[in-house]
Every structure is written in structure tokens, then in C-alpha cells.
Scaffold this active site. Structure first.
Site, PDB file in Angstrom:
ATOM      1  N   GLY A  12      11.147  -0.514 -10.765  1.00 36.32           N
ATOM      2  CA  GLY A  12      11.395   0.878 -10.416  1.00 36.32           C
ATOM      3  C   GLY A  12      12.230   1.092  -9.167  1.00 36.32           C
TER       4      GLY A  12
ATOM      5  N   ASP B 217      -1.222  -7.376  -1.235  1.00 36.95           N
ATOM      6  CA  ASP B 217      -1.964  -6.148  -1.488  1.00 36.95           C
ATOM      7  C   ASP B 217      -1.861  -5.304  -0.231  1.00 36.95           C
ATOM      8  OD1 ASP B 217      -3.709  -4.079  -1.968  1.00 36.95           O
ATOM      9  OD2 ASP B 217      -5.475  -5.348  -2.282  1.00 36.95           O
ATOM     10  N   VAL B 218      -1.056  -4.256  -0.269  1.00 33.79           N
ATOM     11  CA  VAL B 218      -0.806  -3.484   0.953  1.00 33.79           C
ATOM     12  C   VAL B 218      -2.046  -2.740   1.445  1.00 33.79           C
ATOM     13  CG1 VAL B 218       1.662  -3.236   0.506  1.00 33.79           C
ATOM     14  CG2 VAL B 218       0.069  -1.469  -0.301  1.00 33.79           C
TER      15      VAL B 218
ATOM     16  N   ASN C 111       7.593   1.213   0.235  1.00 35.04           N
ATOM     17  CA  ASN C 111       7.701   1.888  -1.059  1.00 35.04           C
ATOM     18  C   ASN C 111       6.405   1.861  -1.857  1.00 35.04           C
ATOM     19  OD1 ASN C 111       9.090   2.827  -3.626  1.00 35.04           O
ATOM     20  ND2 ASN C 111       8.519   0.736  -4.211  1.00 35.04           N
TER      21      ASN C 111
ATOM     22  N   TYR D 157      -1.722  14.068  -3.754  1.00 36.11           N
ATOM     23  CA  TYR D 157      -0.514  13.254  -3.602  1.00 36.11           C
ATOM     24  C   TYR D 157       0.334  13.757  -2.434  1.00 36.11           C
ATOM     25  CZ  TYR D 157       3.983  11.128  -5.010  1.00 36.11           C
ATOM     26  OH  TYR D 157       5.171  10.433  -5.061  1.00 36.11           O
TER      27      TYR D 157
ATOM     28  N   LYS E  90       1.430  11.783   1.144  1.00 36.77           N
ATOM     29  CA  LYS E  90       2.824  11.555   1.515  1.00 36.77           C
ATOM     30  C   LYS E  90       3.228  12.318   2.776  1.00 36.77           C
ATOM     31  CE  LYS E  90       4.508   8.631  -1.479  1.00 36.77           C
ATOM     32  NZ  LYS E  90       4.961   7.304  -0.979  1.00 36.77           N
TER      33      LYS E  90
ATOM     34  N   PRO F 170      12.658  10.678  -2.901  1.00 38.82           N
ATOM     35  CA  PRO F 170      13.531  10.506  -4.066  1.00 38.82           C
ATOM     36  C   PRO F 170      12.953  11.035  -5.380  1.00 38.82           C
ATOM     37  CG  PRO F 170      12.335   8.477  -3.672  1.00 38.82           C
ATOM     38  CD  PRO F 170      11.852   9.481  -2.635  1.00 38.82           C
TER      39      PRO F 170
END
Length: 253
Positions: free
Chosen positions: A17, A63-64, A90, A156, A160, A186
């Protein structure tokens, strides 16, 4: 190829992606790229794509949401690729749905994989970015946070928007260290978006009509190329901003 030649970039969630598109664009601009994700088969495939371009790359599993995994990643990238000049945050688990249906676990996972992971990665990379003298961090936000109708996007958007605030703070605090910090928001033809278009074609068609350019951005050619440009010398005085890469749809004013 010269603009980012000699630079080393980390791109999280780059096995597919948008992340893959950004990684490929950075590589085409000359940067060595660390491909980071949870699925080794995906990250390895993208790393091979980049190596086929004649650019250094390596795949890393991370694993962030795990602090120790992030520390290990940063140490491994700096050791294998010779430093860190660019960080692209990302990777993100997305909590979507009406507020009454959002479970605590999903909301917490959104924050753990989003702003908390972003903060941890920025802090872990800071010494290397400072040493670079031309360090750049690019964090990902979403225009869903400024939608005319927030129904279904509250959790969400909250996740963000927290990341956007971290960008502004880091840009202010780390500017004297020679580190620029930017946010992009984006619209891209990622696998997730393509699945949404296929499952809800009428809603998707109506959504496209609200985009002045009437199309979704391409992961590499539109989103990735913009990120590569933002990381280059032409934008050396640009920091702290949110850049909508969405065909003119969002209004962040």
C-alpha cells in the site's frame, strides 16, 4: 537519483500500500530504505524490488505497538544501513465505526499503533536524525479528521489528530537540532481503499465527486513522490505543517 543519495530511510508499514509506495519513491530518489512490517514475506518482497533498482534495502520485522521491538528496529537499521536520516511513520491500526460500536481494545490499539508508536520511533531515531544534520520525519494523518460529516470516523480522527499535534511539537522542539517534521494526509489507492470501493461502489462514487481532481492518489507516483520531494533539499525550510495529498478535498485551515 542524487537528491536523497547517501540517505537512509525507515518506512513503517511498508510491506504494501501507501508505505510500499513511499519506500519505492524514496529509493528512486537514491535513499537506502529499511522496509518495516509485521509480515516478513511482504517486507522481503519490497526490499527485493528496491534492490532491483540498484539501491540498498533491508527488510525488518517490527510490532510498532511494542516498545522493545521499536528499540531493536532502530538499532538494527542504524547498524545494517549505516545511520538514519529519514523516518516515515506509516503503520497504523485503524479504529473505524460509530462511537457506540467502538470497543476499548480497538481504540487503545489505534493509539498504541499510532501516536504512541510515532512518539517512540521519533524519540528512538532522534540521535541519528540529529547526527545527520538534515533529518526528516514524516508522520501520516487523515483528512477524515476534518470531514464535513464525522459519523463513523470519530475514533480514527482522534487517533490521527494526536499524531498531528506530536508533529507540531517535534518540529518546534527539534528544529534547532536540524530535524524537520511534517505530516501528510493522503488519499491513496491502497488495498484497504480498493476493498472499500469494491464493497461500497455507490458510496465510493459519491466520495470521489467531492475530490476536485476526481481521483484517488497513486501510492508511489502521487503520495510517494511527494514524500520524497518533501525529504529533499528543495524543502529544507519547510517544517511543522500538514500537507494534504488528497486531490484538494480536505480543508485543514
Amino acid at each position: 537519483m542524487a537528491e536523497l543519495s547517501g540517505k537512509v530511510a525507515i518506512v513503517t508499514g511498508s510491506g504494501q500500500g501507501v508505505g510500499r509506495g513511499i519506500a519505492l519513491a524514496l529509493a528512486r530518489a537514491g535513499a537506502a530504505v529499511a522496509i518495516v512490517g509485521r509480515r516478513v514475506e511482504n517486507t522481503s518482497a519490497v526490499a527485493k524490488e528496491i534492490e532491483a533498482l540498484g539501491v540498498r534495502s533491508a527488510a525488518f520485522q517490527c510490532d510498532v505497538k511494542d516498545a522493545a521491538s521499536i528499540q531493536s528496529l532502530v538499532a538494527s537499521v542504524s547498524r545494517q544501513l549505516g545511520g538514519i536520516d529519514i523516518l516515515v511513520n506509516n503503520a497504523q491500526q485503524v479504529p473505524l465505526g460509530p462511537l457506540l460500536s467502538i470497543e476499548d481494545e480497538a481504540f487503545q490499539a489505534g493509539f498504541a499503533s499510532g501516536p504512541l508508536a510515532t512518539l517512540r520511533l521519533m524519540k528512538a531515531c532522534h540521535p541519528f536524525l540529529k547526527r545527520s544534520g538534515e533529518g526528516v520525519i514524516v508522520n501520516l494523518a487523515t483528512s477524515a479528521a476534518v470531514r464535513w460529516d464525522m459519523s463513523g470516523y470519530g475514533a480514527y480522527g482522534a487517533v490521527k489528530e494526536a499524531t498531528r499535534i506530536l508533529t507540531r511539537a517535534a518540529a518546534a522542539e527539534w528544529g534547532p537540532d536540524g530535524i524537520r517534521v511534517l505530516t501528510i494526509a493522503p488519499h491513496a489507492d491502497s488495498p484497504a481503499l480498493k476493498g472499500w470501493v469494491e464493497s461500497r461502489p455507490e458510496e465510493a462514487a459519491a466520495f470521489f465527486e467531492t475530490i476536485p481532481l476526481r481521483r484517488i492518489g497513486r501510492c508511489e507516483e502521487d503520495i510517494g513522490a511527494a514524500v520524497a520531494a518533501l525529504c529533499g533539499p528543495a524543502f529544507s525550510y519547510f517544517t511543522g505543517a500538514t500537507v494534504p495529498l488528497d486531490g484538494g478535498q480536505a480543508n485543514f485551515d
